[in-house]
Design a protein around this motif. Structure first.
Motif, PDB file in Angstrom:
ATOM      1  N   ALA A   1     -12.378 -39.188 -68.044  1.00  8.35           N
ATOM      2  CA  ALA A   1     -12.219 -37.727 -67.435  1.00  8.35           C
ATOM      3  C   ALA A   1     -11.997 -38.259 -65.876  1.00  8.35           C
ATOM      4  O   ALA A   1     -11.232 -37.389 -65.400  1.00  8.35           O
ATOM      5  N   GLU A   2     -12.896 -38.943 -65.420  1.00  3.76           N
ATOM      6  CA  GLU A   2     -12.858 -39.258 -63.643  1.00  3.76           C
ATOM      7  C   GLU A   2     -11.504 -39.768 -63.620  1.00  3.76           C
ATOM      8  O   GLU A   2     -11.025 -39.461 -62.582  1.00  3.76           O
ATOM      9  N   PHE A   3     -11.211 -40.826 -64.214  1.00  6.30           N
ATOM     10  CA  PHE A   3      -9.896 -41.433 -64.300  1.00  6.30           C
ATOM     11  C   PHE A   3      -8.801 -40.651 -64.165  1.00  6.30           C
ATOM     12  O   PHE A   3      -7.775 -40.374 -63.387  1.00  6.30           O
ATOM     13  N   ILE A   4      -8.580 -39.639 -65.072  1.00  8.13           N
ATOM     14  CA  ILE A   4      -7.650 -38.606 -65.327  1.00  8.13           C
ATOM     15  C   ILE A   4      -7.760 -37.643 -64.059  1.00  8.13           C
ATOM     16  O   ILE A   4      -6.503 -37.300 -63.500  1.00  8.13           O
ATOM     17  N   GLU A   5      -8.818 -37.238 -63.666  1.00  2.64           N
ATOM     18  CA  GLU A   5      -8.890 -36.416 -62.523  1.00  2.64           C
ATOM     19  C   GLU A   5      -8.540 -36.891 -61.282  1.00  2.64           C
ATOM     20  O   GLU A   5      -7.907 -36.097 -60.467  1.00  2.64           O
ATOM     21  N   ASN A   6      -8.745 -38.281 -61.186  1.00  3.82           N
ATOM     22  CA  ASN A   6      -8.394 -39.030 -59.919  1.00  3.82           C
ATOM     23  C   ASN A   6      -6.853 -39.325 -59.890  1.00  3.82           C
ATOM     24  O   ASN A   6      -6.444 -39.637 -58.862  1.00  3.82           O
ATOM     25  N   SER A   7      -6.393 -39.526 -61.094  1.00  2.00           N
ATOM     26  CA  SER A   7      -5.057 -40.271 -60.991  1.00  2.00           C
ATOM     27  C   SER A   7      -3.976 -39.204 -61.464  1.00  2.00           C
ATOM     28  O   SER A   7      -2.669 -39.518 -61.511  1.00  2.00           O
ATOM     29  N   TYR A   8      -4.250 -38.168 -62.084  1.00  2.00           N
ATOM     30  CA  TYR A   8      -3.252 -37.018 -62.586  1.00  2.00           C
ATOM     31  C   TYR A   8      -3.157 -36.055 -61.672  1.00  2.00           C
ATOM     32  O   TYR A   8      -4.167 -35.024 -61.672  1.00  2.00           O
ATOM     33  N   THR A   9      -1.995 -35.604 -61.117  1.00  2.00           N
ATOM     34  CA  THR A   9      -1.753 -34.530 -60.284  1.00  2.00           C
ATOM     35  C   THR A   9      -1.355 -33.199 -60.916  1.00  2.00           C
ATOM     36  O   THR A   9      -1.263 -33.259 -62.281  1.00  2.00           O
ATOM     37  N   GLU A  10      -1.166 -32.155 -60.481  1.00  2.00           N
ATOM     38  CA  GLU A  10      -0.729 -31.109 -61.185  1.00  2.00           C
ATOM     39  C   GLU A  10       0.829 -30.871 -61.374  1.00  2.00           C
ATOM     40  O   GLU A  10       1.089 -29.889 -61.989  1.00  2.00           O
ATOM     41  N   SER A  11       1.443 -32.014 -60.970  1.00  2.00           N
ATOM     42  CA  SER A  11       2.731 -31.853 -61.120  1.00  2.00           C
ATOM     43  C   SER A  11       3.099 -31.785 -62.825  1.00  2.00           C
ATOM     44  O   SER A  11       2.384 -32.242 -63.423  1.00  2.00           O
ATOM     45  N   ALA A  12       4.083 -31.106 -62.889  1.00  2.00           N
ATOM     46  CA  ALA A  12       4.771 -31.062 -64.251  1.00  2.00           C
ATOM     47  C   ALA A  12       4.846 -32.155 -64.985  1.00  2.00           C
ATOM     48  O   ALA A  12       4.604 -32.416 -66.393  1.00  2.00           O
TER      49      ALA A  12
ATOM     50  N   ASP B   1       3.436 -35.130 -64.587  1.00  2.00           N
ATOM     51  CA  ASP B   1       2.115 -35.799 -64.499  1.00  2.00           C
ATOM     52  C   ASP B   1       1.216 -35.227 -65.912  1.00  2.00           C
ATOM     53  O   ASP B   1       0.793 -35.774 -66.685  1.00  2.00           O
ATOM     54  N   GLN B   2       1.559 -33.765 -65.934  1.00  2.00           N
ATOM     55  CA  GLN B   2       0.649 -32.957 -66.841  1.00  2.00           C
ATOM     56  C   GLN B   2       1.252 -33.171 -68.138  1.00  2.00           C
ATOM     57  O   GLN B   2       0.699 -33.525 -69.425  1.00  2.00           O
ATOM     58  N   LYS B   3       2.862 -33.667 -68.273  1.00  2.00           N
ATOM     59  CA  LYS B   3       3.067 -33.611 -69.526  1.00  2.00           C
ATOM     60  C   LYS B   3       2.795 -35.089 -70.062  1.00  2.00           C
ATOM     61  O   LYS B   3       2.723 -35.158 -71.299  1.00  2.00           O
ATOM     62  N   GLU B   4       2.982 -36.068 -69.190  1.00  2.00           N
ATOM     63  CA  GLU B   4       2.363 -37.235 -69.750  1.00  2.00           C
ATOM     64  C   GLU B   4       1.024 -37.401 -70.277  1.00  2.00           C
ATOM     65  O   GLU B   4       0.709 -37.935 -71.020  1.00  2.00           O
ATOM     66  N   LEU B   5       0.204 -36.669 -69.397  1.00  2.00           N
ATOM     67  CA  LEU B   5      -1.224 -36.521 -69.851  1.00  2.00           C
ATOM     68  C   LEU B   5      -1.280 -35.937 -71.237  1.00  2.00           C
ATOM     69  O   LEU B   5      -2.071 -36.427 -72.015  1.00  2.00           O
ATOM     70  N   LYS B   6      -0.744 -34.799 -71.579  1.00  2.00           N
ATOM     71  CA  LYS B   6      -0.816 -33.986 -72.788  1.00  2.00           C
ATOM     72  C   LYS B   6      -0.149 -34.845 -73.739  1.00  2.00           C
ATOM     73  O   LYS B   6      -0.999 -35.069 -74.778  1.00  2.00           O
ATOM     74  N   ALA B   7       0.809 -35.808 -73.630  1.00  2.00           N
ATOM     75  CA  ALA B   7       1.347 -36.361 -74.552  1.00  2.00           C
ATOM     76  C   ALA B   7       0.252 -37.510 -74.974  1.00  2.00           C
ATOM     77  O   ALA B   7       0.223 -37.695 -76.067  1.00  2.00           O
ATOM     78  N   ALA B   8      -0.252 -38.073 -74.013  1.00  2.00           N
ATOM     79  CA  ALA B   8      -1.189 -39.044 -74.348  1.00  2.00           C
ATOM     80  C   ALA B   8      -2.379 -38.663 -75.065  1.00  2.00           C
ATOM     81  O   ALA B   8      -2.851 -39.300 -75.855  1.00  2.00           O
ATOM     82  N   ILE B   9      -2.849 -37.593 -74.664  1.00  2.00           N
ATOM     83  CA  ILE B   9      -4.002 -36.755 -75.272  1.00  2.00           C
ATOM     84  C   ILE B   9      -3.873 -36.413 -76.993  1.00  2.00           C
ATOM     85  O   ILE B   9      -4.426 -36.816 -77.625  1.00  2.00           O
ATOM     86  N   ASP B  10      -2.612 -35.957 -77.022  1.00  2.00           N
ATOM     87  CA  ASP B  10      -2.209 -35.435 -78.314  1.00  2.00           C
ATOM     88  C   ASP B  10      -1.739 -36.831 -79.170  1.00  2.00           C
ATOM     89  O   ASP B  10      -2.145 -37.021 -80.424  1.00  2.00           O
ATOM     90  N   ARG B  11      -1.405 -37.871 -78.662  1.00  2.00           N
ATOM     91  CA  ARG B  11      -1.174 -39.110 -79.414  1.00  2.00           C
ATOM     92  C   ARG B  11      -2.261 -39.944 -79.629  1.00  2.00           C
ATOM     93  O   ARG B  11      -2.545 -40.481 -80.896  1.00  2.00           O
ATOM     94  N   ILE B  12      -3.224 -39.953 -78.939  1.00  2.00           N
ATOM     95  CA  ILE B  12      -4.324 -40.823 -79.029  1.00  2.00           C
ATOM     96  C   ILE B  12      -5.722 -40.395 -79.578  1.00  2.00           C
ATOM     97  O   ILE B  12      -6.249 -40.720 -80.608  1.00  2.00           O
ATOM     98  N   ILE B  13      -5.769 -39.014 -79.156  1.00  2.00           N
ATOM     99  CA  ILE B  13      -7.299 -38.473 -79.297  1.00  2.00           C
ATOM    100  C   ILE B  13      -7.147 -37.679 -80.681  1.00  2.00           C
ATOM    101  O   ILE B  13      -6.445 -36.533 -80.766  1.00  2.00           O
TER     102      ILE B  13
ATOM    103  N   LYS C   1      -8.985 -29.723 -71.947  1.00  2.00           N
ATOM    104  CA  LYS C   1      -9.518 -29.107 -70.519  1.00  2.00           C
ATOM    105  C   LYS C   1      -9.082 -29.561 -69.292  1.00  2.00           C
ATOM    106  O   LYS C   1      -9.050 -28.822 -68.181  1.00  2.00           O
ATOM    107  N   LEU C   2      -8.764 -31.005 -69.392  1.00  2.00           N
ATOM    108  CA  LEU C   2      -8.685 -31.598 -68.083  1.00  2.00           C
ATOM    109  C   LEU C   2      -7.104 -31.300 -67.650  1.00  2.00           C
ATOM    110  O   LEU C   2      -6.699 -31.723 -66.568  1.00  2.00           O
ATOM    111  N   LEU C   3      -6.330 -30.655 -68.477  1.00  2.00           N
ATOM    112  CA  LEU C   3      -4.781 -30.435 -68.005  1.00  2.00           C
ATOM    113  C   LEU C   3      -5.011 -29.335 -67.073  1.00  2.00           C
ATOM    114  O   LEU C   3      -5.627 -28.175 -67.286  1.00  2.00           O
ATOM    115  N   LYS C   4      -4.161 -29.424 -66.161  1.00  2.00           N
ATOM    116  CA  LYS C   4      -3.952 -28.395 -65.017  1.00  2.00           C
ATOM    117  C   LYS C   4      -2.826 -27.537 -65.281  1.00  2.00           C
ATOM    118  O   LYS C   4      -1.694 -28.073 -65.608  1.00  2.00           O
ATOM    119  N   SER C   5      -2.761 -26.403 -64.925  1.00  2.00           N
ATOM    120  CA  SER C   5      -1.387 -25.494 -64.754  1.00  2.00           C
ATOM    121  C   SER C   5      -0.521 -25.985 -63.896  1.00  2.00           C
ATOM    122  O   SER C   5      -1.028 -26.087 -62.691  1.00  2.00           O
TER     123      SER C   5
END
Length: 189
Positions: free
Chosen positions: A146-157, A159-171, A182-186
């Motif tokens: 979670a700390e890695f995500i918070e430090n490495s992923y900005t609120e840009s669309a 970044d958030q698309k990449e993050l959401k896709a990874a969470i959906d694919r792996i978790i 919950k770590l996804l930012k609008s």
């Protein structure tokens, strides 16, 4: 192509995760997350390498969390301690000490039951050790991910698309998926 220091740490972490999957030694997972923590994305001056590394680090952090979800036994009871040594059966009035060599037991049926009890206890010891270590890692790895995500992923669309896709694919664990979602930012883009 020259390998960067960060790529070496990432490769080491990937290797340790594969070793854990092969041998179920929880120390390999600890070594993996320690190596992954050594990756410093800010040291990568080439944006393409930095973005590739960031995505690979995200994948590995989430894969380690998914491994914990698969391997942690929800029924594990840390109060149910395994025996140090199994008491062999008494045969012909002879009482052997706990952990005695099964070959000392002349009765084949009693020896077989004793060997089965020893094997079951050894499996319980190994599982107890594994579950205890995985529980400790579960207190560390998801938080570090979670700390890695918070430090490495900005609120840009993007970044958030990449993050959401990874969470959906792996978790796969629904509760864990909800926590990481919950770590996804609008997006403000």
């Amino acid at each position: 192509m020259m390998t960067t220091e960060n790529e070496k740490y990432l490769k080491e972490a990937q290797t340790r995760v594969k070793e854990f999957e092969k041998e179920s030694e929880p120390e390999r997972l600890r070594e993996a997350y320690m190596a992954l923590e050594n990756v410093v994305l800010e040291q990568e001056y080439d944006a393409r390498i930095r973005n590739r590394l960031r995505g690979e680090c995200l994948t590995l952090w989430l894969e380690m969390v998914a491994i914990l979800d698969r391997r942690l036994d929800p029924e594990f009871n840390p109060e149910d301690l395994p025996e140090n040594l199994v008491q062999p059966p008494t045969t012909k009035g002879v009482v052997y000490p706990p952990g005695a060599d099964p070959a000392l037991i002349a009765d084949p049926k009693a020896r077989a039951e004793y060997e089965k009890a020893v094997a079951a206890n050894n499996a319980k010891i190994n599982n107890y050790r594994l579950q205890t270590h995985l529980k400790r890692l579960n207190d560390q790895i998801p938080q570090r991910a979670a700390e890695f995500i918070e430090n490495s992923y900005t609120e840009s669309a993007d970044d958030q698309k990449e993050l959401k896709a990874a969470i959906d694919r792996i978790i796969e664990n629904p509760a864990r998926h909800a926590d990481f979602s919950k770590l996804l930012k609008s997006s403000k883009s």
